[in-house]
Design an enzyme around this catalytic site. Structure first.
Site, PDB file in Angstrom:
ATOM      1  N   LYS A  17       0.854  -1.207   0.000  1.00  0.00           N
ATOM      2  CA  LYS A  17       0.000   0.000   0.000  1.00  0.00           C
ATOM      3  C   LYS A  17       0.881   1.244   0.000  1.00  0.00           C
ATOM      4  CE  LYS A  17      -1.727   1.619   4.034  1.00  0.00           C
ATOM      5  NZ  LYS A  17      -1.480   3.024   4.340  1.00  0.00           N
ATOM      6  N   ASN A  18       1.890   1.264   0.856  1.00  0.00           N
ATOM      7  CA  ASN A  18       2.667   2.501   1.027  1.00  0.00           C
ATOM      8  C   ASN A  18       3.694   2.730  -0.071  1.00  0.00           C
ATOM      9  OD1 ASN A  18       1.091   2.961   3.212  1.00  0.00           O
ATOM     10  ND2 ASN A  18       2.632   2.443   4.744  1.00  0.00           N
TER      11      ASN A  18
ATOM     12  N   ARG B  28      -4.611  10.719   4.605  1.00  0.00           N
ATOM     13  CA  ARG B  28      -3.320  11.394   4.818  1.00  0.00           C
ATOM     14  C   ARG B  28      -2.370  11.119   3.650  1.00  0.00           C
ATOM     15  NH1 ARG B  28       0.602  14.366   7.524  1.00  0.00           N
ATOM     16  NH2 ARG B  28       2.554  13.489   6.804  1.00  0.00           N
TER      17      ARG B  28
ATOM     18  N   CYS C 266      -4.534  12.583  12.714  1.00  0.00           N
ATOM     19  CA  CYS C 266      -5.367  11.385  12.791  1.00  0.00           C
ATOM     20  C   CYS C 266      -5.123  10.788  14.167  1.00  0.00           C
ATOM     21  CB  CYS C 266      -4.984  10.415  11.676  1.00  0.00           C
ATOM     22  SG  CYS C 266      -3.280   9.919  11.775  1.00  0.00           S
TER      23      CYS C 266
ATOM     24  N   ARG D 202       0.584  14.654  12.554  1.00  0.00           N
ATOM     25  CA  ARG D 202       0.910  14.465  11.137  1.00  0.00           C
ATOM     26  C   ARG D 202       1.174  15.790  10.408  1.00  0.00           C
ATOM     27  NH1 ARG D 202      -0.890   9.225   9.988  1.00  0.00           N
ATOM     28  NH2 ARG D 202       0.726   9.171   8.414  1.00  0.00           N
ATOM     29  N   PRO D 203       2.109  16.605  10.887  1.00  0.00           N
ATOM     30  CA  PRO D 203       2.415  17.877  10.204  1.00  0.00           C
ATOM     31  C   PRO D 203       3.030  17.639   8.823  1.00  0.00           C
ATOM     32  CG  PRO D 203       4.074  17.407  11.841  1.00  0.00           C
ATOM     33  CD  PRO D 203       3.023  16.353  12.004  1.00  0.00           C
ATOM     34  N   ILE D 204       3.078  18.708   8.005  1.00  0.00           N
ATOM     35  CA  ILE D 204       3.753  18.593   6.695  1.00  0.00           C
ATOM     36  C   ILE D 204       4.810  19.678   6.535  1.00  0.00           C
ATOM     37  CG2 ILE D 204       1.792  17.474   5.527  1.00  0.00           C
ATOM     38  CD1 ILE D 204       1.191  20.242   4.242  1.00  0.00           C
TER      39      ILE D 204
ATOM     40  N   LEU E 194       7.949  19.620   6.880  1.00  0.00           N
ATOM     41  CA  LEU E 194       9.173  19.206   6.170  1.00  0.00           C
ATOM     42  C   LEU E 194       8.914  19.118   4.658  1.00  0.00           C
ATOM     43  CD1 LEU E 194      10.375  16.504   8.717  1.00  0.00           C
ATOM     44  CD2 LEU E 194      11.298  18.818   8.407  1.00  0.00           C
TER      45      LEU E 194
ATOM     46  N   ASP F  94       4.767   0.643  12.045  1.00  0.00           N
ATOM     47  CA  ASP F  94       3.525   0.034  11.541  1.00  0.00           C
ATOM     48  C   ASP F  94       3.352  -1.396  12.012  1.00  0.00           C
ATOM     49  OD1 ASP F  94       3.589   1.720   8.300  1.00  0.00           O
ATOM     50  OD2 ASP F  94       3.053   2.391  10.309  1.00  0.00           O
TER      51      ASP F  94
ATOM     52  N   ILE G 128       8.154   7.140  16.758  1.00  0.00           N
ATOM     53  CA  ILE G 128       7.828   7.826  15.499  1.00  0.00           C
ATOM     54  C   ILE G 128       6.594   8.712  15.653  1.00  0.00           C
ATOM     55  CG2 ILE G 128       7.241   7.492  13.066  1.00  0.00           C
ATOM     56  CD1 ILE G 128      10.111   6.636  13.782  1.00  0.00           C
TER      57      ILE G 128
ATOM     58  N   ARG H  32      -8.636  -0.515   4.703  1.00  0.00           N
ATOM     59  CA  ARG H  32      -7.784   0.517   4.101  1.00  0.00           C
ATOM     60  C   ARG H  32      -6.435  -0.078   3.701  1.00  0.00           C
ATOM     61  NH1 ARG H  32      -6.231   4.829   7.740  1.00  0.00           N
ATOM     62  NH2 ARG H  32      -4.967   5.238   5.923  1.00  0.00           N
TER      63      ARG H  32
HETATM   64  C1  EPZ Z   1       4.288   6.970   6.151  1.00  0.00           C
HETATM   65  O1  EPZ Z   1       3.548   8.040   6.698  1.00  0.00           O
HETATM   66  C2  EPZ Z   1       3.341   5.772   6.118  1.00  0.00           C
HETATM   67  N1  EPZ Z   1       2.174   6.090   5.303  1.00  0.00           N
HETATM   68  C3  EPZ Z   1       2.891   5.418   7.534  1.00  0.00           C
HETATM   69  O2  EPZ Z   1       2.096   4.230   7.445  1.00  0.00           O
HETATM   70  C4  EPZ Z   1       4.130   5.111   8.371  1.00  0.00           C
HETATM   71  O3  EPZ Z   1       3.733   4.823   9.702  1.00  0.00           O
HETATM   72  C5  EPZ Z   1       5.064   6.329   8.351  1.00  0.00           C
HETATM   73  O4  EPZ Z   1       5.410   6.649   6.984  1.00  0.00           O
HETATM   74  C6  EPZ Z   1       6.350   6.076   9.120  1.00  0.00           C
HETATM   75  O5  EPZ Z   1       6.999   4.955   8.592  1.00  0.00           O
HETATM   76  C7  EPZ Z   1       2.272   6.050   3.945  1.00  0.00           C
HETATM   77  O6  EPZ Z   1       3.328   5.789   3.400  1.00  0.00           O
HETATM   78  C8  EPZ Z   1       1.012   6.310   3.178  1.00  0.00           C
HETATM   79  P1  EPZ Z   1       6.385  10.325   8.222  1.00  0.00           P
HETATM   80  P2  EPZ Z   1       4.179   9.541   6.664  1.00  0.00           P
HETATM   81  O7  EPZ Z   1       6.325  11.609   7.492  1.00  0.00           O
HETATM   82  O8  EPZ Z   1       5.088   9.693   5.542  1.00  0.00           O
HETATM   83  C9  EPZ Z   1       6.909  13.618  11.527  1.00  0.00           C
HETATM   84  C10 EPZ Z   1       0.216   2.878   7.785  1.00  0.00           C
HETATM   85  O9  EPZ Z   1      -0.275   2.371   8.804  1.00  0.00           O
HETATM   86  N2  EPZ Z   1       6.806  14.595  10.437  1.00  0.00           N
HETATM   87  O10 EPZ Z   1       7.503   9.381   7.933  1.00  0.00           O
HETATM   88  O11 EPZ Z   1       3.044  10.484   6.806  1.00  0.00           O
HETATM   89  C11 EPZ Z   1       5.591  12.892  11.784  1.00  0.00           C
HETATM   90  O12 EPZ Z   1       4.776  13.667  12.652  1.00  0.00           O
HETATM   91  C12 EPZ Z   1       0.715   4.307   7.826  1.00  0.00           C
HETATM   92  O13 EPZ Z   1       0.345   2.289   6.682  1.00  0.00           O
HETATM   93  C13 EPZ Z   1       7.057  15.940  10.714  1.00  0.00           C
HETATM   94  O14 EPZ Z   1       7.353  16.309  11.840  1.00  0.00           O
HETATM   95  O15 EPZ Z   1       5.016   9.545   8.017  1.00  0.00           O
HETATM   96  C14 EPZ Z   1       6.040  11.612  12.413  1.00  0.00           C
HETATM   97  O16 EPZ Z   1       6.258  11.836  13.790  1.00  0.00           O
HETATM   98  C15 EPZ Z   1       0.506   4.960   9.183  1.00  0.00           C
HETATM   99  N3  EPZ Z   1       6.955  16.840   9.703  1.00  0.00           N
HETATM  100  C16 EPZ Z   1       7.376  11.318  11.741  1.00  0.00           C
HETATM  101  O17 EPZ Z   1       7.798  12.556  11.154  1.00  0.00           O
HETATM  102  C17 EPZ Z   1       6.627  16.465   8.427  1.00  0.00           C
HETATM  103  O18 EPZ Z   1       6.576  17.344   7.529  1.00  0.00           O
HETATM  104  C18 EPZ Z   1       7.336  10.281  10.655  1.00  0.00           C
HETATM  105  O19 EPZ Z   1       6.304  10.641   9.776  1.00  0.00           O
HETATM  106  C19 EPZ Z   1       6.374  15.100   8.170  1.00  0.00           C
HETATM  107  C20 EPZ Z   1       6.481  14.175   9.183  1.00  0.00           C
END
Ligand code: EPZ
Length: 420
Positions: free
Chosen positions: A22-23, A91, A115, A120-122, A124, A306, A328, A398
């Protein structure tokens, strides 16, 4: 709403075929926006998140056609704004922003919002777009980025919890069509990011370093269509491996990638679970008594967040104390209170859950809350005495393709019912 009704106590035995990841498929579908030409993606799992990504791309103007486990996407003409409600629902759809910016030099998506597992900020993602020369604004619930030209840059993308998976994906996709060279430091190393880089290179991008913390992207003028098969889902594979251990069964995973699962198999070995490889088949069986293990979730190649909930379910069955620390996400313990309904003894201390395992679980009605927490509840229900009803099973759909059917094939007494 649908529920799963599980009569526990049956050891899972037999073979299970692992679906596409999925990811990996979500950002790869979004990457098809980078070209006018058709892209065919194979081993696409039949998941609601994947279908939803198809709806978002269609809404943006792309032609999307699912055929069996493939999808053909042709983004001949696309608009530069992602619909507020559509994006907010999932997301993962934030990963359309990078390709939109790369292709159109403008992008506007509704802020994905938090969620159950965290804010889940963006920030970065947006930092990366700004480094490429885009002007970024946040207003009225939308994040907007626009640029006359995108210019390659050196970008440090590390955040509060280390690397960002979709942040790396987004910036990498935008950089494929920037002028000059982009270097992403503290890039995510997840296999799904490597899969996306391989897909982009198949489209004519020039990306090196995928799978390492330093990604180099040399911009090109345009990308072309391609055909590509996504990697198997390592999280699904790990989930079935843990279910086999939890039910004292013997399950062979077909189509999983052993090299994507070292951290998980290391911990399962430590817990007394036997993992045997024969060619591409991986057989999982319990090897006597389960032993407690401590887990800390980390960016890849560390233990995956995960799989944290699923491992916790296994540790509730394991005599002794296990400490599970989530590094995480800030609130990924929603499954703790539901596991407690089944008789689990778990205390939360800050980022850690202290699991006092070994007491047999007994079935009860429980509520799914997020995708992986739902999987943990199914695993616990399969091991519990009596009947467990997992409500709100749409969370599971999902990210797990036909989980109840796959489990029934392994001997589980599980059926899907309308929630009373
Ligand atoms: C991906 O989410 C996956 N989703 C998540 O899987 C997975 O848990 C996560 O990576 C971590 O491995 C998809 O790929 C669709 P991150 P993502 O940005 O990219 C912080 C599942 O169950 N962060 O790696 O959204 C954030 O808050 C899902 O399949 C910032 O601070 O996760 C978190 O603490 C759940 N600023 C950490 O980084 C940002 O701009 C990791 O998040 C982005 C993220």
């Amino acid at each position: 709403m649908e529920s799963l009704l599980i009569k526990g106590g049956v050891p899972l035995c037999g073979d299970v075929t692992i679906s596409g990841a999925k990811n990996a498929v979500l950002p790869i579908m979004a990457a098809a926006l980078l070209t006018r030409e058709p892209c065919v993606i194979r081993r696409v799992p039949a998941l609601s998140d994947v279908k939803f990504m198809g709806e978002i791309l269609t809404w943006l103007g792309a032609q999307v056609r699912f055929e069996g486990d493939s999808v053909c996407i042709r983004a001949n003409k696309i608009k530069g704004t992602g619909d507020y409600d559509l994006i907010r629902k999932m997301r993962g759809s934030i990963c359309i922003m990078g390709p939109m910016l790369g292709r159109l030099k403008k992008a506007a998506v509704s802020l994905p919002g938090g969620c159950v597992i965290g804010a889940r900020p963006i920030n970065l993602h947006l930092k990366g777009f700004e480094a490429l020369g885009a002007r970024v604004t946040i207003a009225n619930g939308y994040a907007r980025a626009s640029a006359k030209r995108l210019i390659g840059a050196e970008i440090f993308l590390g955040g509060r919890a280390g690397s960002t998976v979709l942040g790396t994906a987004n910036v990498m996709m935008a950089a494929t069509l920037a002028e000059g060279v982009t270097v992403i430091d503290s890039a995510a190393c997840e296999p799904e990011v490597v899969d996306l880089a391989n897909f982009l290179n198949a489209m004519g991008a020039k990306i090196t370093g995928a799978g390492s913390p330093t990604l180099t992207i040399t911009g090109v003028k345009q990308l072309h269509g391609t055909e590509y098969e996504v990697i198997p889902d390592r999280i699904e594979a790990a989930t079935y491996a843990i279910a086999a251990a939890a039910t004292h069964g013997e399950v062979t995973l077909r189509g999983a990638r052993y090299d994507h699962l070292h951290a998980v198999f290391d911990k399962l070995n430590g817990a007394g679970v036997r993992i045997d490889r024969k060619g591409s088949a991986i057989t999982v069986r319990r090897n006597g008594r389960l032993k407690p293990v401590d887990i800390t979730t980390l960016p890849y190649a560390g233990f995956p967040t995960d799989i944290q909930a699923q491992m916790m379910a296994l540790m509730t069955l394991t005599p002794g104390i296990s400490i599970i620390t989530e590094r995480i996400f800030e609130s990924r313990f929603m499954h703790v209170s539901e596991l407690a309904r089944l008789g689990a003894d778990i205390e939360i201390e800050g980022p850690s859950a202290i699991v006092k395992g070994g007491k047999p679980l007994s079935g009860a009605p429980v509520m799914a809350s997020d995708l992986r927490a739902s999987a943990a509840l199914v695993i616990a229900g399969l091991a519990a005495r009596g009947t467990t009803q997992v409500n709100r099973v749409y969370h599971l759909d999902r990210g797990y393709e036909q989980m109840d059917a796959k489990l029934r094939k392994l001997g589980a007494r599980i059926q899907r019912i309308e929630e009373q």
